[in-house]
Design a protein around this motif. Structure first.
Motif, PDB file in Angstrom:
ATOM      1  N   GLU A 133     -11.801  83.934  60.155  1.00  0.00           N
ATOM      2  CA  GLU A 133     -12.042  83.319  61.360  1.00  0.00           C
ATOM      3  C   GLU A 133     -12.428  83.873  62.358  1.00  0.00           C
ATOM      4  OE1 GLU A 133      -8.488  81.078  62.621  1.00  0.00           O
ATOM      5  OE2 GLU A 133      -9.639  79.622  64.011  1.00  0.00           O
ATOM      6  N   LYS A 134     -11.485  84.814  62.623  1.00  0.00           N
ATOM      7  CA  LYS A 134     -11.767  85.774  63.939  1.00  0.00           C
ATOM      8  C   LYS A 134     -13.290  86.403  63.684  1.00  0.00           C
ATOM      9  CE  LYS A 134      -9.335  89.290  66.176  1.00  0.00           C
ATOM     10  NZ  LYS A 134      -8.420  90.356  66.075  1.00  0.00           N
ATOM     11  N   ILE A 135     -13.534  86.937  62.522  1.00  0.00           N
ATOM     12  CA  ILE A 135     -14.685  87.435  62.389  1.00  0.00           C
ATOM     13  C   ILE A 135     -15.973  86.524  62.657  1.00  0.00           C
ATOM     14  CG2 ILE A 135     -16.366  88.682  60.612  1.00  0.00           C
ATOM     15  CD1 ILE A 135     -13.742  89.636  59.344  1.00  0.00           C
ATOM     16  N   VAL A 136     -15.643  85.029  62.175  1.00  0.00           N
ATOM     17  CA  VAL A 136     -16.903  84.220  62.681  1.00  0.00           C
ATOM     18  C   VAL A 136     -17.029  83.873  63.926  1.00  0.00           C
ATOM     19  CG1 VAL A 136     -17.069  81.659  62.206  1.00  0.00           C
ATOM     20  CG2 VAL A 136     -16.421  83.015  60.275  1.00  0.00           C
ATOM     21  N   LEU A 137     -15.878  83.823  64.677  1.00  0.00           N
ATOM     22  CA  LEU A 137     -16.027  83.451  65.826  1.00  0.00           C
ATOM     23  C   LEU A 137     -16.961  84.656  66.718  1.00  0.00           C
ATOM     24  CD1 LEU A 137     -12.727  81.791  66.927  1.00  0.00           C
ATOM     25  CD2 LEU A 137     -14.715  80.688  65.936  1.00  0.00           C
ATOM     26  N   GLU A 138     -16.564  85.847  66.382  1.00  0.00           N
ATOM     27  CA  GLU A 138     -16.962  87.189  67.018  1.00  0.00           C
ATOM     28  C   GLU A 138     -18.505  87.168  66.569  1.00  0.00           C
ATOM     29  OE1 GLU A 138     -13.340  90.150  67.183  1.00  0.00           O
ATOM     30  OE2 GLU A 138     -15.055  90.769  66.126  1.00  0.00           O
TER      31      GLU A 138
ATOM     32  N   ALA B  77     -26.162  73.650  65.464  1.00  0.00           N
ATOM     33  CA  ALA B  77     -25.860  73.971  64.373  1.00  0.00           C
ATOM     34  C   ALA B  77     -24.741  75.144  64.311  1.00  0.00           C
ATOM     35  CB  ALA B  77     -26.849  74.703  63.693  1.00  0.00           C
ATOM     36  N   GLU B  78     -24.832  76.100  65.271  1.00  0.00           N
ATOM     37  CA  GLU B  78     -23.685  77.107  65.554  1.00  0.00           C
ATOM     38  C   GLU B  78     -22.183  76.407  65.911  1.00  0.00           C
ATOM     39  OE1 GLU B  78     -26.556  77.107  67.325  1.00  0.00           O
ATOM     40  OE2 GLU B  78     -27.398  79.023  67.069  1.00  0.00           O
ATOM     41  N   SER B  79     -22.362  75.416  66.708  1.00  0.00           N
ATOM     42  CA  SER B  79     -21.214  74.654  66.899  1.00  0.00           C
ATOM     43  C   SER B  79     -20.435  74.148  65.952  1.00  0.00           C
ATOM     44  CB  SER B  79     -21.277  73.533  68.136  1.00  0.00           C
ATOM     45  OG  SER B  79     -20.379  73.540  69.155  1.00  0.00           O
ATOM     46  N   VAL B  80     -21.192  73.507  65.036  1.00  0.00           N
ATOM     47  CA  VAL B  80     -20.548  72.700  63.967  1.00  0.00           C
ATOM     48  C   VAL B  80     -19.906  73.860  62.953  1.00  0.00           C
ATOM     49  CG1 VAL B  80     -21.329  71.518  61.905  1.00  0.00           C
ATOM     50  CG2 VAL B  80     -22.319  70.830  64.081  1.00  0.00           C
ATOM     51  N   ALA B  81     -20.829  74.885  62.905  1.00  0.00           N
ATOM     52  CA  ALA B  81     -20.167  75.885  61.845  1.00  0.00           C
ATOM     53  C   ALA B  81     -18.914  76.523  62.407  1.00  0.00           C
ATOM     54  CB  ALA B  81     -21.396  77.125  61.703  1.00  0.00           C
ATOM     55  N   ILE B  82     -18.906  76.960  63.787  1.00  0.00           N
ATOM     56  CA  ILE B  82     -17.769  77.367  64.349  1.00  0.00           C
ATOM     57  C   ILE B  82     -16.477  76.497  64.119  1.00  0.00           C
ATOM     58  CG2 ILE B  82     -16.607  78.018  66.484  1.00  0.00           C
ATOM     59  CD1 ILE B  82     -19.170  79.219  67.325  1.00  0.00           C
ATOM     60  N   HIS B  83     -16.749  75.186  64.295  1.00  0.00           N
ATOM     61  CA  HIS B  83     -15.594  74.220  64.384  1.00  0.00           C
ATOM     62  C   HIS B  83     -15.213  73.986  62.646  1.00  0.00           C
ATOM     63  CE1 HIS B  83     -16.306  73.128  68.320  1.00  0.00           C
ATOM     64  NE2 HIS B  83     -15.047  72.310  68.151  1.00  0.00           N
ATOM     65  N   SER B  84     -16.250  74.345  61.776  1.00  0.00           N
ATOM     66  CA  SER B  84     -15.862  74.300  60.557  1.00  0.00           C
ATOM     67  C   SER B  84     -14.834  75.421  59.987  1.00  0.00           C
ATOM     68  CB  SER B  84     -17.029  74.487  59.716  1.00  0.00           C
ATOM     69  OG  SER B  84     -17.913  73.124  59.641  1.00  0.00           O
ATOM     70  N   ALA B  85     -15.125  76.606  60.487  1.00  0.00           N
ATOM     71  CA  ALA B  85     -14.155  77.620  60.111  1.00  0.00           C
ATOM     72  C   ALA B  85     -13.038  77.367  60.870  1.00  0.00           C
ATOM     73  CB  ALA B  85     -14.781  78.945  61.112  1.00  0.00           C
ATOM     74  N   LYS B  86     -12.655  76.770  62.155  1.00  0.00           N
ATOM     75  CA  LYS B  86     -11.564  76.645  62.779  1.00  0.00           C
ATOM     76  C   LYS B  86     -10.615  75.525  62.047  1.00  0.00           C
ATOM     77  CE  LYS B  86     -12.463  77.880  67.641  1.00  0.00           C
ATOM     78  NZ  LYS B  86     -12.768  77.121  68.932  1.00  0.00           N
ATOM     79  N   ALA B  87     -11.540  74.545  61.488  1.00  0.00           N
ATOM     80  CA  ALA B  87     -10.979  73.438  60.846  1.00  0.00           C
ATOM     81  C   ALA B  87     -10.281  73.760  59.575  1.00  0.00           C
ATOM     82  CB  ALA B  87     -11.799  72.285  60.477  1.00  0.00           C
ATOM     83  N   LEU B  88     -11.079  74.754  58.798  1.00  0.00           N
ATOM     84  CA  LEU B  88     -10.460  75.349  57.467  1.00  0.00           C
ATOM     85  C   LEU B  88      -9.326  76.119  57.684  1.00  0.00           C
ATOM     86  CD1 LEU B  88     -10.899  75.145  54.489  1.00  0.00           C
ATOM     87  CD2 LEU B  88     -12.507  77.392  54.941  1.00  0.00           C
ATOM     88  N   SER B  89      -9.464  76.977  58.640  1.00  0.00           N
ATOM     89  CA  SER B  89      -8.454  77.788  58.828  1.00  0.00           C
ATOM     90  C   SER B  89      -6.928  77.103  59.516  1.00  0.00           C
ATOM     91  CB  SER B  89      -8.750  78.705  60.232  1.00  0.00           C
ATOM     92  OG  SER B  89      -7.550  79.045  60.947  1.00  0.00           O
ATOM     93  N   TYR B  90      -7.200  75.931  59.952  1.00  0.00           N
ATOM     94  CA  TYR B  90      -6.100  74.854  60.440  1.00  0.00           C
ATOM     95  C   TYR B  90      -5.642  74.393  59.158  1.00  0.00           C
ATOM     96  CZ  TYR B  90      -4.010  70.928  62.434  1.00  0.00           C
ATOM     97  OH  TYR B  90      -2.869  69.895  62.693  1.00  0.00           O
ATOM     98  N   VAL B  91      -6.289  73.923  58.186  1.00  0.00           N
ATOM     99  CA  VAL B  91      -5.851  73.448  57.072  1.00  0.00           C
ATOM    100  C   VAL B  91      -5.172  74.435  56.367  1.00  0.00           C
ATOM    101  CG1 VAL B  91      -6.636  72.730  54.778  1.00  0.00           C
ATOM    102  CG2 VAL B  91      -7.689  71.513  56.933  1.00  0.00           C
ATOM    103  N   VAL B  92      -5.589  75.724  56.167  1.00  0.00           N
ATOM    104  CA  VAL B  92      -4.753  76.716  55.523  1.00  0.00           C
ATOM    105  C   VAL B  92      -3.521  76.890  55.975  1.00  0.00           C
ATOM    106  CG1 VAL B  92      -4.787  79.066  55.099  1.00  0.00           C
ATOM    107  CG2 VAL B  92      -6.930  77.753  54.733  1.00  0.00           C
ATOM    108  N   ARG B  93      -3.530  76.894  57.303  1.00  0.00           N
ATOM    109  CA  ARG B  93      -2.320  77.283  58.206  1.00  0.00           C
ATOM    110  C   ARG B  93      -1.193  76.169  58.014  1.00  0.00           C
ATOM    111  NH1 ARG B  93      -3.827  77.113  63.557  1.00  0.00           N
ATOM    112  NH2 ARG B  93      -5.971  77.567  63.072  1.00  0.00           N
TER     113      ARG B  93
END
Lengths: 300, 300, 300, 300, 300, 300
Positions: free
Chosen positions: F87-92, F12-28
């Motif tokens: 995104e950074k906050i989530v990863l941390e 579950a953690e892994s999926v959540a982290i990747h979702s944050a990254k993916a969303l950030s990627y889309v925004v960027r």
């Protein structure tokens, strides 16, 4: 008889054996030339006194019943002969029974086990010592058993026999059980519905053992079965004097003086007697099969 | 400080109060002219010593934390002023808290009830005496609480206050509870998950109360809450010396030396503190709402 | 026979006795000069009709079986003689059994007790009245037992006999039990595994009694034992008409029409019958020992 | 004998039958002209070997005991005659017993029921198929029974017999039971206190059934009763090789290798054997009544 | 006010709403020109009367407290304005709360479920009707709830709404639950420790639901929370007249007159209120977060 | 996103982290010059897709909610800035949380303990490895967790870390627990009433742990809390394909396909998250205190 009454003789088996001896003594020492009736009157009198010295012990009651069963109209000579014969049977019975209980019970103990016991029962001691003599390695947890601290008797006896033992105050009984694999207790009496009478605390600890899925075996000579319980008679369970519980207590403080309590048969995995290992609910049936003379009702 | 360490001062509240006084004494008697750093060093040193005298009591820990919270970089004068102010708050707190607990708890007792208690808790005594002063008629069943027999303290104190009391040995705890309508106990500590630390036997008796559907209330000052428990720290629960349990025991007999045990929050109907009556699982939340300074983490 | 079918005769013992009388009547009033075969055919016919009038009552089934056991090839004269003899035995049996049950059961009641009962059982009433006649002071808590409100029958009967009684609605059964020291119930049937069939609600209340550690005794004539249960036959337990439960219920509302339920043997401390007091699991064994003719299988 | 040892013959009944046949074969093929002593020596030798091939199966032990009981001092001719006679009795016994169990057990199944079973028992299968042949509609929930997946055997066999079946992994056993009205299991052995030995997981599932008030019946030939258990002997319960549980496990990982476990008699409503349906605690008594030769103690 | 007292207005919400209206009416109809003090005196008087009409209902108590909170020293004009404003808030609150409870609760019901309920609660009815309006298919089992038979109200209301319903007498509650997947009940009050007060029988049924692993949800407006319970006050739980239980009972038969009982929070999975779904032990905390004015202590 | 959907990313953690990254990627990677509305439309679209890839995981849902909270009407530049920051906050968050859980949980493990775990949870592994790194000696009992055998993952990982481990099939879970002092499990989700969703079998084993008085701690990142559960929403708990349970099963055999189940909060001693250790019933309250943005309701 006095010794019995004054509690100089302790342990239900011991009392029963002494009652047999005392009755036999009385029979042997009757004056010559008494009529059948006078003779029987005296003998019955002795029986009653012996019974009343410890009215709450089925083993004594059963021994006395056995000693005189079917002899009421017999000649003094016949009674004498039979009583001597039966005295011998009684002594042999208790002797053999104990070693059978030790043998059967020891099979329930295996290496690495922790065995829990409450109070001090000669049958339980016999089982544990037999297991030790078979080179089994195990530890015993024992609770102190206020007010008489019989747990210390158990601890000392086991310690003398090189069996590792750990001592717990009664309120730590749950901790004593949590470490245990097996609970062994003695019995003061067993009823027709399989209830076991034993030292106070036993049912509380048996209930905890039941919750923790620890088997509970009662080690006892089968003659502690109370044949009157079939007819609803309740054993007069002994209470202690308040000073036993609290010497110097304030006058107005009441004291709960129970020394014994009943253990529900559902909490007991089996009764280990000289007859073998049976569930408590089947004990009365097994007694009937083995000792039918016991079930001919008669109160001394 | 010595008195605290040598157990001359008994009772968690008492120890906490004396710690506050001792710390205040130290602050008041610092030499004049110390630098901020020197002053603080000495004060912290005293705090550490006081803490170490009774490392297992959250009330003391919390009081010490409260006394010095946020003062680390303040001037000696400011520290002195604050410490005197806080000492007064601490004394008032324990005083008021006890009377509130007595008031709230007494409302749970009604005429004709039998109340069960184990050991001797000043909060429980306050509740029972308050109920008596409100002319409620009730009886108290108390278990003796080996090895220190604090049940006798309770029995005497209640007896002096004309409250009828019945005394039970620990192994008869189930019988004491079977007659009871309410169980009241004190606490040595309360954790973030609502566990209560109290005298050995408490959990076994609370479990029986739970089975018999008898409500169990813990009467305690809320400052016995252990704020470190949130982070998984386990209280170092005190053990007794073996001689307390068995003077003159054979050398090779081991002794279970636990004096305290944890009580599962599921077995507790509510904690009666000066904050009111809350379920144990909500206690940490209520503490945060009321004393947020407690939750700023720092080990003295 | 009609009266039996139309429920004009109530109570399992009553029905059984009337069945014995009716069968005896039929045997006595057979025409003279019938062949052995004709005679037997008629008798068996009557037996079948009597059996079918109340197919769910083991007592009736057992009485009928007893009346004709081993007579199939005997002469009409022999049958007549035996049936008259056995009719007498049956009447005596039920009479003596009831007074033994009362005697044994009364021994379980002691001064100050609160006894709980559900529904209305003649055996339980006999026990309570016997205890009263022995000058025991006790109170009875009784639940009303919807839909037929037999709890009121019990309350009235006890009240007429000067036994204090307290009346509870069924949903307050837990409160009725919480005050009780003993639970006594009757039985409609007992199976080979010790299950007891009794009025709906009995198992729920027995379970609560079990949790609260209140002994549960079943008072019943042993002839309610169902010998067919050994072979897996299930008793056809009677259901009630919906109007009994709710007169004028909306058409589409379904109704649970059970009037009886099984009670798990684990919840029962003992069965008090004329044979004495035995655990339910041992009941079949005791029946075999006492009434071996019952165990020769044959369905009328 | 080899086949028995190598587990080519499966199922306790099967092994017992083959042992009878093998012993009979040995007796029949003894050389002519042996002395009584030589003959008996050889026969006993064969018995011992057969016994040792499967030392943990009471059915085999009982069959072997039955085959030679009381023949030790008889002539070879007499032994031969008796052994042939008894071989026939054994074969008939197992045959008839299975159909009786099926008959009795099927009576416990009614339309609309969900029956739960664990593992694969030929007796349970016989009951379910008999119920099906009586046109009863019911569904079976079965757990897979790692490591040997005998739940699949059960599922396939039921499916072939058009009985609807639902398959659950073992960890979903609680869900399988929550839907069920009845739990049926087989047995590997039954002891004097009514304990049943069966496949691992059985006690956990029986406990859940007990909590949910689902009756648990054990379907088994009564010859699986272990007469030595009266004397405290514990069955050597078989363990599996670690590779059965985890092929290729890391070297240092330990494996729990138990394949069987004991089921507490309190969790069992009744044992369905060819003798009828009795509670587990009464089973030993019923065995004594029916097969007294079994209780003459002798270890082959 | 009279109507409230005479129980012409039924249902805790209804009574609370009418109390708000009545208080507003009194404020609106005060004579002109009263001094601040006279005005306030009259208003407080009215509040007290309204409170005393139903002293056991927290909803009424809370509404009255809300209506006047913080207004004691304000001018009559200000009080009037605020009271009108708050009356509107109260009416809106109860209206919105009911539809939220219906919405949240309906999410717990899925196709094929059997829902059990005891007595008649408007919140439970709202949940069930909402689930029906979402086209969910489910059945409701309802117990009759002696003595007032509110189970029939529930059955009729559900039946009118085309929801299948099955009716059980109270003693068959266990059977009603054994078929159920979910238990929904209303509440008369909720305390600081999460106890729920509801109709007699509720705790017994909730305990059975707990054993059978059936979730129990309490559906209630959060204003039934009793803020005084924090301080140990016990609600005066209403009893009924004996004639309600047994019209024409013999004079000497006592009657248990309880109509309500407490439900242990451990037996409740969650409380469904307009605030969402929370465990009972957290309810007080959630109330504080949402309605802090409630926790300023003051008894009207 | 595809990887997430295809289960290439596990935990579950892994999926959540990747979702944050993916969303950030889309925004960027949004095209330059989009209008506020177009930009937001695209971002929300991505959020919805990410959410739908794993609709049953609260961690992912919470992360996505956090990433965009309060940004709906902001300029693309502002959104970009915030999203990167968050995104950074989530990863941390996930990184720090895991080490805190490990730290807090390790404090619950002491020398000589046996820890039981079911399935494979990264948080539980972290706790056990942290305890090992603190030189604590303990053993782990692990059940295999059919059908995916994640127990083997746990066993291998522990074995690689030199932690002694013993492997049990699922049906031997009771034996695994009987030896244990502590049960640690992970979580897939936590609800407002403190229910924990975890792998099938967990509740059955937690219930056994509860009976045996073994504390059960859930180790989990607090972001697995499901904020929608307050409003009655039930998580769509994932089921497996039948072939996972039985490859090649007969066509007509049904399969129970549940992979997860709920664990009753009463069975859980505490939840160990980065917030500390709290009882499950208090978890929602603690979440509100720490992450109030989570409780502003909005479904992506």
């Amino acid at each position: 008889m006095k010794k019995i009454k004054n509690l100089e003789i302790q342990g239900a088996e011991s009392v029963a054996i002494h009652s047999a001896k005392a009755l036999s003594y009385v029979v042997r020492h009757q004056k010559q030339g008494l009529s059948k009736k006078e003779f029987w009157h005296n003998v019955k009198n002795a029986e009653r006194q012996l019974f009343n010295a410890r009215p709450t012990e089925p083993a004594t009651y059963n021994v006395l019943k056995f000693m005189l069963a079917g002899l009421s109209r017999k000649s003094p000579e016949h009674v004498l002969e039979k009583v001597l014969e039966r005295e011998k049977i009684v002594l042999e019975h208790f002797d053999k029974a104990m070693s059978k209980i030790a043998e059967f019970g020891a099979r329930k103990i295996s290496n690495g086990m922790v065995v829990y016991t409450h109070c001090h029962s000669s049958s339980v001691m016999a089982v544990l010592k037999r297991a030790k003599s078979l080179n089994k390695n195990f530890r015993v947890n024992v609770t102190e058993t206020r007010p008489h601290l019989q747990g210390r008797l158990s601890a000392r006896e086991l310690n003398r026999n090189k069996i590792p033992v750990k001592y717990f105050i009664d309120s730590a009984g749950r901790q004593a059980l949590k470490e245990a694999d097996l609970m062994l207790i003695g019995a003061d009496a067993v009823t027709s519905t399989g209830q076991v009478i034993n030292k106070i605390g036993t049912e509380m600890f048996a209930e905890i053992a039941h919750i923790y899925d620890i088997p509970v075996y009662v080690c006892t000579d089968s003659w502690k079965y109370d044949p009157e319980s079939i007819f609803g008679y309740e054993l007069n369970v002994e209470k202690g004097k308040s000073t036993i519980f609290w010497k110097g207590k304030p006058k107005d403080v009441a004291i709960n003086r129970h020394l014994f309590e009943k253990v529900d048969p559902d909490l007991i995995s089996g009764i280990i007697s000289e007859l073998g290992i049976y569930p408590p609910s089947m004990f009365a049936e097994e007694m009937k099969r083995s000792y039918d003379w016991l079930f001919k009702r008669r109160k001394p």
